[in-house]
Design a protein around this motif. Structure first.
Motif, PDB file in Angstrom:
ATOM      1  N   GLN A  90     -13.684  12.280   8.157  1.00 32.26           N
ATOM      2  CA  GLN A  90     -12.884  13.124   7.449  1.00 32.26           C
ATOM      3  C   GLN A  90     -12.444  13.044   6.052  1.00 32.26           C
ATOM      4  OE1 GLN A  90      -9.216  14.517   9.387  1.00 32.26           O
ATOM      5  NE2 GLN A  90      -9.482  13.133  11.011  1.00 32.26           N
ATOM      6  N   ARG A 131      -3.477   2.525  12.560  1.00 36.05           N
ATOM      7  CA  ARG A 131      -3.182   3.203  11.049  1.00 36.05           C
ATOM      8  C   ARG A 131      -4.794   2.684  10.657  1.00 36.05           C
ATOM      9  NH1 ARG A 131       0.794   1.971  14.209  1.00 36.05           N
ATOM     10  NH2 ARG A 131       2.621   2.924  13.762  1.00 36.05           N
ATOM     11  N   MET A 165      -6.224   9.595   1.936  1.00 29.19           N
ATOM     12  CA  MET A 165      -6.990  10.080   3.324  1.00 29.19           C
ATOM     13  C   MET A 165      -6.161   9.035   4.272  1.00 29.19           C
ATOM     14  SD  MET A 165      -8.405  12.806   2.459  1.00 29.19           S
ATOM     15  CE  MET A 165      -8.972  12.962   4.103  1.00 29.19           C
ATOM     16  N   ASN A 166      -5.357   8.353   3.993  1.00 32.23           N
ATOM     17  CA  ASN A 166      -4.993   7.411   5.319  1.00 32.23           C
ATOM     18  C   ASN A 166      -4.618   8.341   6.344  1.00 32.23           C
ATOM     19  OD1 ASN A 166      -5.138   5.519   3.272  1.00 32.23           O
ATOM     20  ND2 ASN A 166      -2.867   5.413   2.885  1.00 32.23           N
ATOM     21  N   ILE A 167      -4.746   7.660   7.629  1.00 28.97           N
ATOM     22  CA  ILE A 167      -4.533   8.440   8.709  1.00 28.97           C
ATOM     23  C   ILE A 167      -3.947   7.636   9.865  1.00 28.97           C
ATOM     24  CG2 ILE A 167      -6.936   8.194   9.627  1.00 28.97           C
ATOM     25  CD1 ILE A 167      -6.499  11.270  10.452  1.00 28.97           C
ATOM     26  N   GLN A 168      -3.095   8.275  10.680  1.00 29.06           N
ATOM     27  CA  GLN A 168      -2.638   7.542  11.889  1.00 29.06           C
ATOM     28  C   GLN A 168      -3.109   8.170  13.190  1.00 29.06           C
ATOM     29  OE1 GLN A 168       1.511   6.812  11.419  1.00 29.06           O
ATOM     30  NE2 GLN A 168       1.855   6.621  13.811  1.00 29.06           N
ATOM     31  N   TYR A 169      -3.413   7.612  14.151  1.00 29.23           N
ATOM     32  CA  TYR A 169      -3.956   7.976  15.483  1.00 29.23           C
ATOM     33  C   TYR A 169      -2.813   7.563  16.372  1.00 29.23           C
ATOM     34  CZ  TYR A 169      -8.060   9.254  13.222  1.00 29.23           C
ATOM     35  OH  TYR A 169      -9.207   9.843  12.325  1.00 29.23           O
ATOM     36  N   CYS A 202     -11.619   6.415  16.570  1.00 29.09           N
ATOM     37  CA  CYS A 202     -10.502   6.813  15.370  1.00 29.09           C
ATOM     38  C   CYS A 202     -11.167   6.418  14.269  1.00 29.09           C
ATOM     39  CB  CYS A 202      -9.351   6.207  16.083  1.00 29.09           C
ATOM     40  SG  CYS A 202      -8.493   6.777  17.553  1.00 29.09           S
ATOM     41  N   GLY A 254     -11.606   8.997  11.135  1.00 30.82           N
ATOM     42  CA  GLY A 254     -11.098   8.825   9.921  1.00 30.82           C
ATOM     43  C   GLY A 254     -12.077   9.012   8.501  1.00 30.82           C
TER      44      GLY A 254
END
Length: 82
Positions: free
Chosen positions: A46, A2, A13-17, A39, A43
């Motif tokens: 982006q 995360r 803009m939080n993101i999970q891979y 990753c 993030g």
């Protein structure tokens, strides 16, 4: 993994891979340190320009979604190691 981005508006803009995965412009991210770095870079790339300074990044590798975001956010209060 995360990724929590902080700064004026960046928290949107939080993101999970889920690795392994394919990332635009960076190629494949595997389950190793290089994959984690890719990753994080993806993030941040982006989110560029979508928040105000100062920016900070909190990262959690592992855990479930809610726990991972919480741990990543806690990383923002850890003193810098520089």
């Amino acid at each position: 993994m995360r990724l929590i981005l902080k700064g004026g508006g960046c928290e949107n803009m939080n993101i999970q891979y889920s690795v392994p995965c394919a990332l635009d412009h960076l190629g494949r991210a595997d389950r190793d340190l290089e994959g984690v770095k890719k990753c994080i870079l993806h993030g941040v790339w982006q989110a560029q320009g979508k928040g105000c300074a100062p920016g900070a990044i909190g990262v959690c590798v592992g855990s479930d979604r809610a726990g991972g975001y919480h741990i990543a956010k806690l990383q923002l209060s850890v003193p810098s190691m520089t």
